[in-house]
Design an enzyme around this catalytic site. Structure first.
Site, PDB file in Angstrom:
ATOM      1  N   LEU A 170       0.935  -1.231  -0.144  1.00 62.24           N
ATOM      2  CA  LEU A 170      -0.069   0.029  -0.171  1.00 62.24           C
ATOM      3  C   LEU A 170       1.070   1.185  -0.210  1.00 62.24           C
ATOM      4  O   LEU A 170       1.786   1.277   0.778  1.00 62.24           O
ATOM      5  CB  LEU A 170      -0.881   0.031   1.291  1.00 62.24           C
ATOM      6  CG  LEU A 170      -2.343   0.947   1.287  1.00 62.24           C
ATOM      7  CD1 LEU A 170      -3.018   0.814   0.064  1.00 62.24           C
ATOM      8  CD2 LEU A 170      -2.838   0.882   2.401  1.00 62.24           C
ATOM      9  N   ASP A 171       0.678   2.059  -0.953  1.00 66.08           N
ATOM     10  CA  ASP A 171       1.823   3.210  -1.088  1.00 66.08           C
ATOM     11  C   ASP A 171       1.881   3.978   0.035  1.00 66.08           C
ATOM     12  O   ASP A 171       1.021   4.170   1.239  1.00 66.08           O
ATOM     13  CB  ASP A 171       1.114   4.226  -2.338  1.00 66.08           C
ATOM     14  CG  ASP A 171       1.124   3.500  -3.624  1.00 66.08           C
ATOM     15  OD1 ASP A 171       1.971   2.610  -3.791  1.00 66.08           O
ATOM     16  OD2 ASP A 171       0.390   3.855  -4.653  1.00 66.08           O
ATOM     17  N   TYR A 172       2.939   4.663   0.121  1.00 69.44           N
ATOM     18  CA  TYR A 172       3.279   5.718   1.367  1.00 69.44           C
ATOM     19  C   TYR A 172       2.329   6.543   1.516  1.00 69.44           C
ATOM     20  O   TYR A 172       1.880   7.099   2.562  1.00 69.44           O
ATOM     21  CB  TYR A 172       4.702   6.106   0.982  1.00 69.44           C
ATOM     22  CG  TYR A 172       5.226   7.349   1.889  1.00 69.44           C
ATOM     23  CD1 TYR A 172       5.693   7.024   3.055  1.00 69.44           C
ATOM     24  CD2 TYR A 172       5.235   8.733   1.683  1.00 69.44           C
ATOM     25  CE1 TYR A 172       5.986   7.903   4.056  1.00 69.44           C
ATOM     26  CE2 TYR A 172       5.883   9.472   2.424  1.00 69.44           C
ATOM     27  CZ  TYR A 172       6.175   9.232   3.708  1.00 69.44           C
ATOM     28  OH  TYR A 172       6.904  10.177   4.502  1.00 69.44           O
TER      29      TYR A 172
END
Length: 199
Positions: A42-44
């Site tokens: 899950l992206d930053y």
């Protein structure tokens, strides 16, 4: 080895890993359990549900595109998506030379009740926003953001609320819990594994 299955609400601007050379916040700041790893990324700059486990078989199952496990995101976009834009998202859009798989795209009405993000999104009085529910059966890098941008509605905030049968539920940013036996059973069955089997 005892298998662990942890559901975490990953906050905004937290890396979906346990170490970072640049000193940014990581999963280690929230989950004090050794030897578990995220099943998928899950992206930053995205928030929401992450499954952490030491069950390598399940990690493979959830990240292998052949299984096509659904992932549902609530997406706040800039502007008011048209029926044509929703239809494009549903049928698939071309991003980076690749056509995405068919998805489920709907406007969320009423808007979801979520904890405030810190920092909040930039507010622009003259530009409306809408929340979408977008369910995908694949997970390419920054795919949701690229899909909404491709149809003309950039993503402002992105929260993953479901992975297969697992739900974000009442978790708040930074909170985690063990999955329930019934949740684990349904998850294993979706991968073709019997509940009484041991990996």
């Amino acid at each position: 080895m005892k298998h662990r299955y942890i559901l975490l609400y990953k906050p905004y601007r937290v890396l979906c890993q346990f170490q970072d050379q640049e000193g940014r916040s990581t999963l280690k700041d929230y989950v004090p359990i050794p030897d578990v790893y995220p099943a998928g990324r899950l992206d930053y700059d995205s928030e929401g549900l992450v499954l952490l486990t030491n069950d390598g078989w399940l990690q493979h199952c959830l990240t292998d595109p052949r299984y096509g496990h659904p992932r549902t995101y609530w997406v706040q976009v800039e502007g008011e998506p048209t029926p044509a834009a929703l239809q494009q998202l549903t049928e698939g859009v071309v991003i980076q030379g690749y056509r995405t798989r068919p998805a489920i795209a709907e406007i969320l009405n009423p808007e979801p009740s979520l904890p405030p993000r810190n920092p909040p999104i930039r507010y622009r009085r003259h530009i409306p926003t809408k929340w979408l529910s977008l369910t995908l059966r694949e997970g390419r890098n920054r795919q949701v953001r690229r899909m909404t941008a491709a149809v003309g509605f950039p993503t402002l905030r992105l929260v993953r609320v479901a992975i297969a049968n697992l739900q974000l539920g009442d978790l708040t940013p930074g909170e985690w819990r063990e999955i329930l036996p019934a949740e684990r059973q349904a998850l294993w069955q979706s991968c073709g594994r019997r509940f009484d089997q041991r990996a």
